[in-house]
Design a protein around this motif. Structure first.
Motif, short mmCIF file in Angstrom:
data_model
loop_
_atom_site.label_atom_id
_atom_site.label_comp_id
_atom_site.label_asym_id
_atom_site.label_seq_id
_atom_site.Cartn_x
_atom_site.Cartn_y
_atom_site.Cartn_z
N THR A 280 -52.77 -7.34 9.20
CA THR A 280 -51.91 -8.07 8.28
C THR A 280 -52.28 -9.54 8.31
O THR A 280 -52.46 -10.13 9.37
CB THR A 280 -50.43 -7.91 8.68
OG1 THR A 280 -50.10 -6.52 8.66
CG2 THR A 280 -49.53 -8.66 7.70
N ARG A 281 -52.43 -10.14 7.12
CA ARG A 281 -52.78 -11.55 7.05
C ARG A 281 -51.61 -12.41 7.52
O ARG A 281 -50.46 -12.17 7.17
CB ARG A 281 -53.15 -11.95 5.61
CG ARG A 281 -54.53 -11.46 5.19
CD ARG A 281 -54.90 -11.99 3.81
NE ARG A 281 -54.92 -13.45 3.80
CZ ARG A 281 -55.92 -14.20 4.25
NH1 ARG A 281 -56.98 -13.63 4.76
NH2 ARG A 281 -55.87 -15.51 4.17
N LYS A 282 -51.94 -13.44 8.31
CA LYS A 282 -50.91 -14.34 8.83
C LYS A 282 -50.81 -15.62 8.00
O LYS A 282 -49.97 -16.46 8.26
CB LYS A 282 -51.23 -14.68 10.28
CG LYS A 282 -51.16 -13.48 11.22
CD LYS A 282 -51.67 -13.81 12.61
CE LYS A 282 -53.19 -13.96 12.60
NZ LYS A 282 -53.75 -14.06 13.97
N ASN A 283 -51.72 -15.77 7.02
CA ASN A 283 -51.74 -16.95 6.15
C ASN A 283 -51.83 -18.25 6.95
O ASN A 283 -51.17 -19.24 6.66
CB ASN A 283 -50.51 -16.97 5.23
CG ASN A 283 -50.58 -15.91 4.15
OD1 ASN A 283 -51.64 -15.68 3.58
ND2 ASN A 283 -49.48 -15.25 3.90
N VAL A 284 -52.68 -18.21 8.00
CA VAL A 284 -52.99 -19.43 8.74
C VAL A 284 -54.33 -19.95 8.22
O VAL A 284 -54.77 -19.57 7.14
CB VAL A 284 -53.04 -19.14 10.26
CG1 VAL A 284 -51.68 -18.71 10.75
CG2 VAL A 284 -54.08 -18.06 10.59
N ASN B 108 -52.56 -10.01 1.27
CA ASN B 108 -51.66 -9.81 2.41
C ASN B 108 -52.22 -8.91 3.50
O ASN B 108 -51.57 -8.66 4.50
CB ASN B 108 -50.32 -9.25 1.94
CG ASN B 108 -50.49 -7.91 1.23
OD1 ASN B 108 -51.61 -7.43 1.04
ND2 ASN B 108 -49.39 -7.30 0.84
N SER C 181 -59.66 -11.84 13.39
CA SER C 181 -59.75 -10.43 13.01
C SER C 181 -61.06 -9.81 13.48
O SER C 181 -61.09 -8.68 13.98
CB SER C 181 -59.62 -10.30 11.49
OG SER C 181 -58.33 -10.63 11.05
N GLU D 294 -58.44 -17.13 10.71
CA GLU D 294 -57.97 -15.76 10.50
C GLU D 294 -59.13 -14.76 10.48
O GLU D 294 -59.05 -13.69 11.08
CB GLU D 294 -57.19 -15.68 9.19
CG GLU D 294 -56.52 -14.36 8.98
CD GLU D 294 -55.16 -14.49 8.32
OE1 GLU D 294 -54.45 -13.48 8.27
OE2 GLU D 294 -54.79 -15.58 7.87
#
Length: 367
Positions: free
Chosen positions: A113-117, A93, A126, A122
């Motif tokens: 924060t991970r966006k889970n895309v 996460n 970053s 991602e």
């Protein structure tokens, strides 16, 4: 002939690493003094130093004014302070990034924060935000190392399985990232990188045969044998979390099997075991900290679950030690259970119970 070429290439690589290490540990230093310390010829040292200068690893900073004698004074060398590398720690996460110069000094650090895309998107986003930092302007970013919570195959440069991230199985991402940023990228299993750090900077400095255990969302490990990192045939060694401790009636693991060590020791495993036996459920799949808190408050189910985790890890480590004759085992990671006295006492007790006496006397366990 092929063998001779390979031997020469390996020798040059080894000598290059040796000379760079000598420079960084003894900077500033002249070529002549490097030759004395390494026992290599001045010609060999000069050739390797020139390559290091050309690639930006080191810099010349002026003449050696302390040199005695009537000959031409040597030129002093030191690590290039503008030579930096980036470490990228991927979690379920949160992504953490750090930039270090060649001497190991922190230049910049950040977390996102991970966006889970899309996975590559991602990482790319970053890094672009991180590289825009004013502290990195004018720096020569040479490479990015990515610590990944999954299996990383050296043979095919792929992440073979990543149970804690979405849609990241069986792909090769290096080329795409390298094309975007124009610098080398390297994926590596997180537990292996933690093991290398422990060996170089932690308890393992004087160890020849060390096992490091990373207790976190999942369970991983790294191993040094005779002072060298053991990787296996394709860098997939160290998956201690999938050591079978129960038969098929054990809980299901993220790998698809049942009865793995991870099912009783990982963050999610501890919570799942607690919720299985307690009426007072814990919300949050990875909240092993709550299990520890309840155990310290006297919750019998929490104590039982933590003692079970200590028992099985002690059992597994004893058997590994009996085979490998380790001199050091280090228990690390972000899971708070590793610092819980209930867990530590049970682990050590059952390690003593299952390990051979002569083996046990030679191995130290550090938390």
């Amino acid at each position: 002939m092929v063998k001779d070429k390979f031997s020469l290439k390996s020798m040059k690589k080894s000598n290059t690493e040796l000379i760079l290490s000598i420079i960084l540990k003894n900077q500033p230093i002249s070529r002549a003094n490097i030759s004395k310390m390494t026992k290599l010829s001045r010609a060999a040292v000069s050739s390797i130093v020139q390559n290091l200068l050309d690639e930006g690893f080191i810099s010349e900073i002026g003449v050696d004014r302390e040199q005695t004698g009537t000959g031409r004074k040597g030129i002093l060398l030191e690590g290039n302070r503008n030579f930096v590398t980036v470490g990228f720690d991927i979690n379920s996460n949160l992504d953490r990034l750090i930039c270090l110069d060649i001497n190991g000094n922190v230049v910049e650090k950040a977390q996102f924060t991970r966006k889970n895309v899309d996975f590559i998107e991602e990482i790319r986003d970053s890094l672009k935000m991180f590289f825009s930092s004013s502290k990195l302007k004018g720096k020569n970013i040479k490479s990015v190392g990515i610590a990944f919570p999954g299996f990383v195959s050296e043979k095919e440069n792929i992440i073979a399985i990543t149970p804690y991230l979405r849609n990241e199985n069986n792909f090769s991402a290096l080329k795409e990232l390298e094309n975007t940023f124009g610098i080398p990228f390297r994926f590596e299993n997180k537990a292996k990188l933690m093991t290398i750090a422990e060996k170089n900077y932690g308890y393992g400095k004087d160890s020849k045969n060390m096992l490091f255990i990373n207790i976190a969302v999942g369970i991983g490990s790294g191993l040094f044998i005779d002072g060298k990192m053991y990787k296996g045939s394709s860098n997939l060694s160290g998956e201690i979390g999938h050591f079978k401790i129960m038969d098929e009636d054990g809980d299901e693991c993220v790998c698809g099997s049942r009865g793995c060590l991870e099912t009783v020791l990982s963050s999610w495993g501890l919570v799942k075991r607690y919720n299985k036996f307690s009426a007072s459920k814990i919300e949050g799949q990875y909240r092993s900290d709550v299990v520890v808190e309840r155990a310290l408050e006297g919750d019998e189910t929490a104590v039982k679950v933590i003692e079970e985790a200590g028992h099985y890890l002690g059992f597994v480590l004893a058997n590994i030690s009996n085979v490998l004759n380790l001199d050091l085992i280090v228990i690390g990671g972000s899971n708070p259970v590793r610092n819980c006295d209930i867990f530590k006492q049970k682990l050590v007790k059952d390690f003593d119970r299952y390990s051979l006496g002569v083996i046990r006397r030679e191995v130290e366990i550090k938390f």
